[in-house]
Scaffold this motif. Structure first.
Motif, mmCIF file in Angstrom:
data_model
loop_
_atom_site.group_PDB
_atom_site.id
_atom_site.type_symbol
_atom_site.label_atom_id
_atom_site.label_comp_id
_atom_site.label_asym_id
_atom_site.label_seq_id
_atom_site.Cartn_x
_atom_site.Cartn_y
_atom_site.Cartn_z
ATOM 1 N N TYR A 473 22.841 19.692 28.545
ATOM 2 C CA TYR A 473 24.276 19.965 28.604
ATOM 3 C C TYR A 473 24.841 20.388 27.250
ATOM 4 O O TYR A 473 26.022 20.711 27.139
ATOM 5 C CB TYR A 473 25.006 18.731 29.145
ATOM 6 N N LEU A 475 23.226 22.866 25.568
ATOM 7 C CA LEU A 475 22.770 24.251 25.395
ATOM 8 C C LEU A 475 23.936 25.221 25.565
ATOM 9 O O LEU A 475 24.884 24.951 26.292
ATOM 10 C CB LEU A 475 21.686 24.572 26.434
ATOM 11 N N ASN A 476 23.835 26.371 24.895
ATOM 12 C CA ASN A 476 24.823 27.435 25.107
ATOM 13 C C ASN A 476 24.116 28.747 25.411
ATOM 14 O O ASN A 476 22.903 28.886 25.197
ATOM 15 C CB ASN A 476 25.764 27.576 23.908
ATOM 16 N N VAL A 477 24.863 29.714 25.906
ATOM 17 C CA VAL A 477 24.284 30.977 26.372
ATOM 18 C C VAL A 477 23.556 31.710 25.251
ATOM 19 O O VAL A 477 22.412 32.162 25.420
ATOM 20 C CB VAL A 477 25.390 31.876 26.979
ATOM 21 N N ALA A 506 20.375 33.638 30.834
ATOM 22 C CA ALA A 506 20.961 32.510 30.114
ATOM 23 C C ALA A 506 22.286 32.095 30.741
ATOM 24 O O ALA A 506 22.570 30.895 30.902
ATOM 25 C CB ALA A 506 21.148 32.867 28.644
ATOM 26 N N GLU A 507 23.127 33.078 31.081
ATOM 27 C CA GLU A 507 24.418 32.766 31.700
ATOM 28 C C GLU A 507 24.223 32.040 33.034
ATOM 29 O O GLU A 507 24.938 31.076 33.348
ATOM 30 C CB GLU A 507 25.225 34.055 31.906
ATOM 31 N N ILE A 510 23.080 28.346 32.316
ATOM 32 C CA ILE A 510 24.163 27.494 31.819
ATOM 33 C C ILE A 510 25.168 27.199 32.932
ATOM 34 O O ILE A 510 25.698 26.082 33.028
ATOM 35 C CB ILE A 510 24.857 28.137 30.600
ATOM 36 N N ARG A 511 25.428 28.183 33.809
ATOM 37 C CA ARG A 511 26.311 27.927 34.957
ATOM 38 C C ARG A 511 25.736 26.822 35.847
ATOM 39 O O ARG A 511 26.457 25.945 36.321
ATOM 40 C CB ARG A 511 26.498 29.206 35.788
ATOM 41 N N ILE A 513 23.645 24.459 34.973
ATOM 42 C CA ILE A 513 23.706 23.172 34.272
ATOM 43 C C ILE A 513 25.119 22.606 34.326
ATOM 44 O O ILE A 513 25.321 21.422 34.622
ATOM 45 C CB ILE A 513 23.230 23.338 32.809
ATOM 46 N N ASP A 514 26.123 23.448 34.041
ATOM 47 C CA ASP A 514 27.513 22.982 34.056
ATOM 48 C C ASP A 514 27.918 22.485 35.446
ATOM 49 O O ASP A 514 28.646 21.493 35.579
ATOM 50 C CB ASP A 514 28.455 24.109 33.618
#
Length: 690
Positions: A473, A475-477, A506-507, A510-511, A513-514
């Motif tokens: 949580y 991590l970033n793009v 990556a996007e 992350i989506r 995960i969020d």
């Protein structure tokens, strides 16, 4: 002198019977073969010196019969009918629907048991003594194989227990284990004879032999799964029957499961299939039976088979190959699983190169060694299984494989579960465990994080971006998009090249995960690999302890008091939550915004069934079966499937059968549908006035 001899003879007979039961039924041998043989030899000598104490049920009489001239055909007192088969889940569901319709939609409990691939037999006891054993034959007449069945050591020659029925015929499966077939084939090869192809063929041939001495050498076994003629049997359900015959000393079919309805039975099929590769005997399907004998009687028979049972079968395929090596892999809870690496072989349109060996005890049982020729089986959708070792093809004295003493990843000293078969790495920080836990955390049964599969976990771990669940949580793009992973280039050279993970991938990750941050406490508990905690257990716990604070404060007794939890699960959860690892994990997840609570259950004021066990039977006019279960739980009760002394209420609809009778005998409070509706109305009005 005669008195002391008689006493010693009875002592030896009792001890040998006990050891036979431990070895053949419980699979927990207590003494060596040599020690057992010495006891048996002492008994033989004493009986020979004191013939006045001879007994037909003595262990020495397992091979006491002389060879017969031919097999005699004998009519069955009750016909042995066949079983209808189905080969798909869709057909199985259709069968369940038809059966429920025949009983006008009343609730049906279903028993699920293995369909053991052996030979059907019927064994008759009169006054507790084995008197007759028959093959199925044509269903009406079978061959008398009593002389061979008497050699089966897990079957008593005389029943045990205080309340022995005057007459009972047990029906079941005569079978041979895969390990015993491997040993038999080795003896066959040493004597210059052809090995047997499978356990079923050798069993079918053995029970029809004329000389019981040969049958005794082949170690046949028996599981009881049905009944013929009886006098004095008390059981009213199949589960009660299996328990009753077990108490008489007859081994019942193992690992039987009872389900409250067909939906639960269908849901459990996949889990049972996954367990099949660990079985020491051959299985070619699963049998489903109506549990209640009264319902069976009402369903009746077709021309050749009963309407109250069906076999869900699957095709079995096997092939011979070489086991080149044995390696081990580390699971998410630290379980060390040995894996057979095989010379690739085609089985059922699939190339198989690996198969699980499950645990150290399985390797010992199979006596499998690197370089052995092995038989590998694939049945239906089940993972490949090493069935047995072809010991007669072992050309050299291959060394035994020894289980490692240290974890192959972190080098921690391995430990065996207390009283169990699994060996584990106890280090919760082991990289191999972490990888498996993270993969499961992202899976559909875990937190359902789209895009977080094995390759992505490996990529993130290789760049040291994640060392625990909370790191996902953070991590970033941009961070993920810049990662490069090795991929095989298409074309003739097939070279490995580095490929960027990329912005779009990556996007999406992350989506995913969020989106998982708000799954709630139950989902988190079932995703972080606490031993014995899956989705259902997690839901049961979070209904009572619906915040992480409440859960952290709960004791073992608090959790064990929850229906269906028990001491073992409660201890596992409390030990995890109170450990430094568990406390840090929950603190980290809370810091990164993962929701660690579930909605607080509605407080029920004035409901008379709070904490009570409620059984529903018969046909209801106002409620569907799933609906009534939900309403019982809403009122704070527990929806149970069977009546016992612990049942608080029986909700009886129309055409209530054996459950109503049992409830009346046990003095269980019986309520009608209208009375239940009144409870709903009263609970509703009480909550409004609060």
């Amino acid at each position: 002198m005669a008195t002391s001899a008689a006493k010693r003879i009875e002592q030896l007979r009792g001890e040998i019977r006990r050891l036979d039961h431990l070895y053949y039924v419980e699979a927990t041998p207590e003494v060596s073969d040599l020690a057992y043989d010495r006891l048996l030899e002492e008994l033989k000598e004493l009986e020979a010196a004191n013939p006045q104490f001879a007994s037909p049920d003595s262990p020495t009489q397992r091979v006491g019969d002389a060879p017969v001239d031919h097999l005699v055909q004998v009519p069955h007192s009750v016909p042995m009918l066949s079983i209808d088969n189905t080969y798909s889940r869709e057909e199985l569901k259709s069968y369940f629907d038809r059966t429920e319709k025949l009983l006008d939609g009343e609730p049906i409990e279903w028993v699920m048991e293995y369909k053991i691939d052996g030979v059907a037999g019927s064994i008759r006891y009169e006054g507790g003594a084995m008197t007759l054993a028959l093959t199925r034959g044509n269903g009406d007449v079978g061959d008398d194989i009593t002389h061979n069945i008497r050699t089966i050591r897990d079957l008593p020659l005389a029943m045990v227990g205080q309340k022995i029925p005057p007459v009972i015929e047990v029906r079941g499966e005569v079978y041979m284990t895969n390990a015993d077939l491997a040993d038999l084939n080795l003896r066959q090869a040493q004597s210059g004879e052809e090995p047997y192809k499978n356990t079923r063929n050798v069993t079918a041939g053995t029970i029809r032999l004329l000389d019981p001495a040969i049958a005794a050498q082949r170690k046949l076994r028996f599981f009881c799964h049905g009944v013929g003629q009886t006098d004095g049997l008390k059981a009213k359900t199949h589960i009660e029957f299996l328990r009753e015959v077990g108490q008489l000393g007859i081994p019942p079919t193992p690992d039987v499961q009872l389900f409250p309805n067909s939906a639960a039975a269908l849901e459990a099929v996949a889990a049972l299939e996954e367990e099949m590769p660990e079985l020491p005997f051959e299985v070619d399907g699963i049998v489903f039976k109506v549990n209640d004998f009264n319902q069976r009687d009402r369903l009746g028979m077709r021309s050749k088979s009963p309407r109250w049972l069906i076999a869900y079968k699957f095709e079995r395929y096997e092939a011979s190959t070489i086991l080149t090596s044995i390696t081990v892999q580390v699971g998410k809870t630290g379980t060390i699983t040995p894996v057979a690496n095989l010379t690739p072989v085609d089985i059922a349109d699939t190339t198989v190169s690996r198969a699980s060996l499950h645990n150290a005890d399985e390797i010992e049982r199979l006596d499998v060694r690197e370089g052995d020729t092995v038989i590998v089986e694939k049945a239906g959708k089940i993972i490949p299984k090493v069935v047995r070792v072809e010991k007669h093809l072992r050309k050299t004295d291959l060394p035994k494989w020894t289980f490692p003493t240290e974890c192959p990843q972190c080098e921690s000293e391995l430990v065996r579960d207390e009283g169990g078969v699994y060996i584990r790495c106890p280090n919760p920080s082991c990289p191999a465990q972490l990888r498996q836990r993270l993969v499961y955390f992202g899976s559909r049964t875990g937190m359902d994080i789209d895009g977080l599969g094995e390759e992505v976990v490996d990529l993130l771990m290789s760049h040291r971006l994640i060392e625990g669940y909370a790191d996902l949580y953070r991590l970033n793009v941009d961070q993920v998009a810049a990662l490069a992973w090795p991929k095989q280039r298409k074309g003739k050279d097939g070279a490995m090249i580095d490929v960027l993970f990329g912005q779009l991938n990556a996007e999406a990750l992350i989506r995913g995960i969020d989106a998982s941050r708000d799954r709630g406490l139950a989902r988190v508990l079932s995703s972080i690999s606490i031993r014995h905690v899956g989705p259902r257990v997690a839901k049961l716990i979070s209904r009572v302890h619906f915040t992480i604070g409440k859960l952290m404060d709960a004791s073992i007794d608090d959790l064990a008091s929850i229906h269906e939890i028990g001491d073992r699960i409660a201890k596992s959860v409390v030990e995890f939550c109170s450990s430094p690892t568990g406390r840090q994990l929950f603190a980290d997840l809370e810091t990164v915004g993962v929701k660690l609570s579930d909605p607080e259950p509605e407080k029920i004021e004035g409901s008379p069934i709070v904490g009570k066990s409620v059984v529903v039977t018969g046909t209801l006019k106002q409620f569907k079966r799933d609906e009534i279960k939900g309403l019982i739980e809403k009122l704070g009760g527990r929806a149970s499937s069977s009546v016992s002394k612990k049942t608080d209420f029986l909700l009886a609809g129309e055409k209530a059968g054996s459950k109503l009778e049992k409830a009346e005998k046990l003095g269980v409070k019986i309520i009608t549908e209208d009375e239940f509706q009144a409870m709903l109305d009263n609970a509703s009005s009480d909550s409004e006035s609060v």
